[in-house]
Design an enzyme around this catalytic site. Structure first.
Site, short mmCIF file in Angstrom:
data_model
loop_
_atom_site.label_atom_id
_atom_site.label_comp_id
_atom_site.label_asym_id
_atom_site.label_seq_id
_atom_site.Cartn_x
_atom_site.Cartn_y
_atom_site.Cartn_z
N ALA A 74 -5.40 3.86 7.86
CA ALA A 74 -5.38 5.31 7.60
C ALA A 74 -4.69 5.51 6.26
CB ALA A 74 -4.59 6.00 8.71
N GLY A 113 -5.73 1.32 10.98
CA GLY A 113 -6.92 2.11 11.32
C GLY A 113 -8.21 1.44 10.89
N GLU A 116 -8.91 -0.84 13.68
CA GLU A 116 -9.23 0.01 14.84
C GLU A 116 -10.64 0.55 14.73
OE1 GLU A 116 -5.57 2.42 14.30
OE2 GLU A 116 -5.36 2.19 16.46
N GLU A 136 1.19 -1.45 12.05
CA GLU A 136 1.79 -0.11 12.07
C GLU A 136 3.29 -0.11 12.37
OE1 GLU A 136 -1.18 -0.87 13.20
OE2 GLU A 136 -2.58 0.76 12.96
N1 T1G Z 1 -2.67 4.30 2.61
C1 T1G Z 1 -2.46 4.80 1.37
N2 T1G Z 1 -2.27 4.03 0.26
C2 T1G Z 1 -2.30 2.71 0.45
C3 T1G Z 1 -2.50 2.11 1.72
C4 T1G Z 1 -2.71 2.98 2.82
N3 T1G Z 1 -2.95 2.51 4.04
N4 T1G Z 1 -2.45 0.75 1.55
C5 T1G Z 1 -2.23 0.53 0.25
N5 T1G Z 1 -2.14 1.69 -0.41
C6 T1G Z 1 -1.94 1.85 -1.85
C7 T1G Z 1 -0.57 1.35 -2.30
O1 T1G Z 1 0.40 2.37 -2.13
C8 T1G Z 1 -0.86 1.04 -3.76
O2 T1G Z 1 -0.89 2.29 -4.43
C9 T1G Z 1 -2.29 0.51 -3.75
O3 T1G Z 1 -2.88 1.01 -2.52
C10 T1G Z 1 -2.38 -1.00 -3.74
O4 T1G Z 1 -1.53 -1.42 -2.65
C11 T1G Z 1 -4.07 5.28 12.54
C12 T1G Z 1 -1.55 4.88 11.67
C13 T1G Z 1 -3.76 -3.49 1.88
C14 T1G Z 1 -2.43 -5.62 2.02
O5 T1G Z 1 -0.20 -0.68 6.91
O6 T1G Z 1 -0.46 -3.76 3.47
O7 T1G Z 1 -3.71 2.90 9.81
O8 T1G Z 1 1.05 1.90 -5.97
O9 T1G Z 1 0.10 -2.70 -4.10
O10 T1G Z 1 -0.46 -5.95 -2.71
O11 T1G Z 1 -3.38 3.35 13.65
O12 T1G Z 1 -1.49 -2.37 0.45
O13 T1G Z 1 -1.30 1.43 -6.73
O14 T1G Z 1 -0.54 3.80 -6.33
O15 T1G Z 1 0.09 -2.94 -1.57
O16 T1G Z 1 -3.02 -5.97 -2.85
C15 T1G Z 1 -2.03 0.76 8.31
C16 T1G Z 1 -0.80 -1.07 4.16
C17 T1G Z 1 -1.76 2.18 7.88
C18 T1G Z 1 -1.74 -1.45 5.29
C19 T1G Z 1 -2.99 -4.58 -0.18
N6 T1G Z 1 -2.33 -0.03 7.16
N7 T1G Z 1 -1.21 -1.67 2.91
O17 T1G Z 1 -1.86 -5.19 -0.79
O18 T1G Z 1 -1.82 -3.85 -2.95
S1 T1G Z 1 -1.24 3.20 9.22
C20 T1G Z 1 -1.34 -0.69 6.52
C21 T1G Z 1 -0.96 -2.99 2.68
C22 T1G Z 1 -2.63 3.23 10.19
C23 T1G Z 1 -3.66 3.86 12.36
C24 T1G Z 1 -2.41 3.71 11.59
C25 T1G Z 1 -1.35 -3.48 1.31
C26 T1G Z 1 -2.64 -4.28 1.28
P1 T1G Z 1 -0.40 2.37 -5.96
P2 T1G Z 1 -0.68 -2.75 -2.83
P3 T1G Z 1 -1.79 -5.33 -2.38
#
Ligand code: T1G
Length: 712
Positions: A74, A113, A116, A136
């Site tokens: 998400a 998500g 999911e 999460e």
């Molecule tokens: N939402 C918004 N922005 C995100 C994002 C996300 N989920 N993931 C990454 N970004 C942005 C990050 O801030 C950065 O922005 C750019 O993308 C590159 O990220 C409903 C509630 C995917 C392994 O926890 O683990 O889904 O600084 O530097 O090192 O159940 O990003 O460039 O402006 O980290 O190559 C669950 C979180 C969300 C994954 C890539 N998902 N992201 O790593 O790049 S909650 C996560 C990561 C959810 C549902 C629930 C990593 C990555 P900017 P980066 P990277």
């Protein structure tokens, strides 16, 4: 099957593109950088899937993403804002109830998500290098779109519990083995045609494609007592995390409730967590870490120095750990010492550390051997002549460090980057020992350097910005979190640590025991209390520093003079039985403290945990605001990253500065002034920066407090 692809008109400003391969619709989402499932993506997908579901010419749908990854979750930036339709849950229900089979063709890092959504599809394929998970809990949340129900249905409740509570990922092989995906596809040109062939074959097979919600075998066959045993073990280690407790409950519900009921209870738990303090704190750390990593990112890649070979000077605890950190990331390392026996000792330590990892099962013997072979010893500095980057990790003494840098300056390549691992010395002064100050900076690793993620990148006055960019990139390759800091005594972490420690002995003299202080800290969420930490690191380290600065410290010096240096001597603030690391209260120490109180005519009193936290944490936050005022770091969130990744400040409190904001900075100022009045100690004087950040005008402060004196 015609392989000619016919482009159907793009939808919703290009976020979603649909092409047809025969009777199959290929729906590709393009929402860089990570295809987060923000509102525009959800809306465009819902529209497109609705149309395709109603289109008679479409036999099935293949859902994929452009760019580096399938949906990475998400959109975290949306949390805390008003919910925007369609919700992710609604989109997933639409997919699951679709009349046409939907196949998720994954690559990259389908997380949260994103995974999911794939589990709501009827089939799942992934490329070999895909890493999927439900992380999460790292955001103080639980999977909120059916992940705590569909994952147990697919891989069994116990495996799902571990994956969700630990926030770990699975690669495609493991996922296929566990039943999370249905097949592996190549990542090249054949990716889509293999996906079409897969879905076609499954449609022709006699067995019906059953949505995940209908696959309850692994729930019915689950070993419920094994599940409870695993749940109890995981809960014990959760240490105050609301999300982990909720995740355990949600997966348990998948075991005992119907699919719909379990979804409903998951939703309630998720909605409570997304509004929680802990999740706000952990989301703050998520974005703070990425902001910190950006330092130097403005420099054009062409300017970035490519770092391939590394030299480390000093094979002691820090030098050995640093050499391991580089070898773990695949760098060849030359580890230089002053003579063969010092080198042998260092190498033996490194080999012992790898052997411990192998015995714990966290590293294979082959991998340990491979990494060890990357570290080549050298009994002098001459062997560092070819290195792109050299890290000095010798004794914390300015004269010794400058002598080493003067030698390195004459040996190293002119473009080599020379760094010092000093934990508090002036890097500008060290740079004066060389003819290349633009290539000199600090790389302050945290012990153990092969484990702790933080590295303070100390930007000296003349450090070339292109070097900072190269170092930020290097940190990512080392799987470290870099925070660029300016030069000052102790930089960010140790400078604030001194502030946190300033009142510690007073607390002991006034009535607290080491056990009470340590318990107040661990109850706050620290992994270990300060006195246990001293015993672990060795009391002699700070004792030597004090002596070199002509300083003394009551109680601590007395313990050192009695040979009580901590775990390594079997006693320090605590005593340790043979071979045990368990801290035991020691009357000798309690008597020593009581005598010190008596000698100062201090009547000992009961000291609460709240007072302990205020008198240690608020001075530290006060120093953090001074650090911001001196522009040692550009953001207060950088300070939070230093403390979460360098010292174990509980992530679910967001770091000291975030936590203080949530207490109210005016409250912090008032409590500092209270302790200043009670103790008369300058450590509790609110700094002008903190007062300003608290928005306290002069008039609001007590007239007897002259702000001019706040800079004690
Ligand atoms: N939402 C918004 N922005 C995100 C994002 C996300 N989920 N993931 C990454 N970004 C942005 C990050 O801030 C950065 O922005 C750019 O993308 C590159 O990220 C409903 C509630 C995917 C392994 O926890 O683990 O889904 O600084 O530097 O090192 O159940 O990003 O460039 O402006 O980290 O190559 C669950 C979180 C969300 C994954 C890539 N998902 N992201 O790593 O790049 S909650 C996560 C990561 C959810 C549902 C629930 C990593 C990555 P900017 P980066 P990277």
């Amino acid at each position: 099957m015609s392989t000619e692809a016919r482009l159907v008109d793009g939808r919703e400003d290009g976020v979603v593109e649909t092409t047809m391969l025969g009777q199959f619709a290929i729906v590709s989402v393009n929402n860089p950088p990570v295809n987060a499932l923000g509102q525009s993506v959800r809306a465009a997908l819902s529209t497109t899937l609705g149309e395709l579901d109603a289109d008679e010419a479409v036999a099935g749908i293949i859902l994929t993403c452009a760019g580096r990854t399938f949906f990475a979750g998400a959109d975290i930036a949306e949390f805390g804002l008003p919910a925007l339709a369609p919700s992710l849950r609604d989109l997933l229900a639409q997919i699951e109830n679709s009349a046409k089979p939907v196949l998720a063709a994954m690559h990259g890092t389908p997380l949260g998500g994103g995974l999911e959504l794939a589990m709501a599809c009827h089939l799942r394929l992934a490329t070999l290098d895909t890493k999927m998970g439900l992380p999460e809990v790292k955001l103080g949340l639980i999977p909120g779109a059916g992940g705590t129900v569909r994952l147990p249905y697919l891989i069994g409740p116990e495996a799902a519990l571990r994956m969700i509570v630990q926030g770990t990922t699975m690669d495609a092989d493991e996922a296929l083995e566990a039943g999370l995906i249905d097949g592996i596809v190549s990542s090249g040109a054949g990716f889509l045609s293999e996906a079409v062939t897969f879905i076609q074959t499954r449609l022709l097979a006699p067995t019906r494609i059953v949505p995940v919600r209908g696959r309850r075998q692994k729930i019915e066959q689950a070993d419920r007592s094994a599940f409870e045993t695993a749940a109890i073990a995981l809960a014990t280690r959760s240490k105050g995390s609301e999300a982990i407790a909720a995740a355990i409950g949600a997966v348990r519900n998948a075991l005992f409730l119907s699919f719909e009921e379990a979804l409903a209870t998951e939703r309630a738990a998720f909605d409570a967590l997304v509004a929680s303090e802990q999740s706000a704190a952990q989301r703050h750390i998520f974005f703070a870490e990425r902001a910190a990593r950006k330092a130097g990112s403005g420099v054009a890649p062409a300017l970035r120095t490519e770092i391939r070979s590394v030299g480390v000077v000093g094979a002691g605890t820090m030098g050995g750990g640093i050499a391991m950190a580089f070898a773990n990331a695949g760098f060849p390392v030359v580890l230089a010492e002053v003579n063969a026996e010092a080198l042998e000792r260092g190498h033996a330590n490194i080999a012992r550390n790898y052997a411990t990892s192998v015995s714990r099962g966290s590293l294979s013997a082959e991998e340990a051997q491979r990494r060890l072979a990357l570290i080549q010893g050298a009994p002098n500095l001459a062997s560092l002549a070819h290195c792109d980057l050299i890290v000095e990790a010798v004794f914390e003494d300015m004269a010794i460090k400058k002598a080493v840098f003067a030698q390195l300056d004459g040996i190293a390549r002119p473009d080599a980057i020379l760094t010092t691992n000093t934990s508090y010395l002036d890097v500008n002064e060290i740079a004066t020992a060389t003819t290349r100050p633009a290539n000199v900076l600090g790389l302050h690793f945290f012990s153990p350097a092969n484990v702790m993620k933080l590295v303070e990148v100390v930007r000296a006055d003349k450090t070339d910005p292109a070097i900072l960019a190269a170092i930020s990139e290097l940190a990512r390759r080392l799987d470290k979190v870099p925070v660029v800091v300016g030069v000052c005594h102790g930089f960010v972490g140790n400078r604030m640590l001194e502030a946190r420690s300033a009142g510690m002995m007073d607390l002991l003299l006034e009535g607290a025991t080491p056990e009470q202080v340590d318990r107040a800290f661990t109850d706050f969420g620290w992994p270990m209390g300060p006195f246990q930490m001293q015993d672990l690191a060795g009391l002699d380290i700070s004792w030597r520093k004090r002596k070199s600065r002509g300083e003394s410290l009551i109680i601590a010096d007395d313990l050192c003079e009695r040979g009580r240096l901590g775990q390594k001597t079997g006693k320090g603030y605590y005593r340790y039985e043979d071979g045990s690391r368990k801290p035991l209260s020691d009357d000798v120490v309690l008597d020593l403290i009581a005598s010190a109180s008596q000698a100062r005519n201090i009547v000992r009193r009961e000291i609460s945990a709240e007072e302990i936290i205020e008198r240690t944490h608020y001075p530290m936050i006060n120093e953090g605001h001074r650090i911001l005022g001196e522009a040692i770091v550009p953001r207060s969130s950088d300070i939070d990253i230093v403390w979460v990744y360098g010292y174990g400040f509980p992530q679910y409190k967001g770091g000291p500065m975030f936590w203080a904001e949530r207490q109210g900075l005016d409250h912090v100022v008032a409590r500092l002034e209270h302790w200043r009045a009670v103790t008369g100690q300058p450590a509790y004087l609110p700094s002008a920066e903190l007062v300003q950040a608290a928005g306290l005008a002069e008039a609001e402060r007590r007239p007897d407090k002259a702000v001019a004196q706040v800079h004690s």
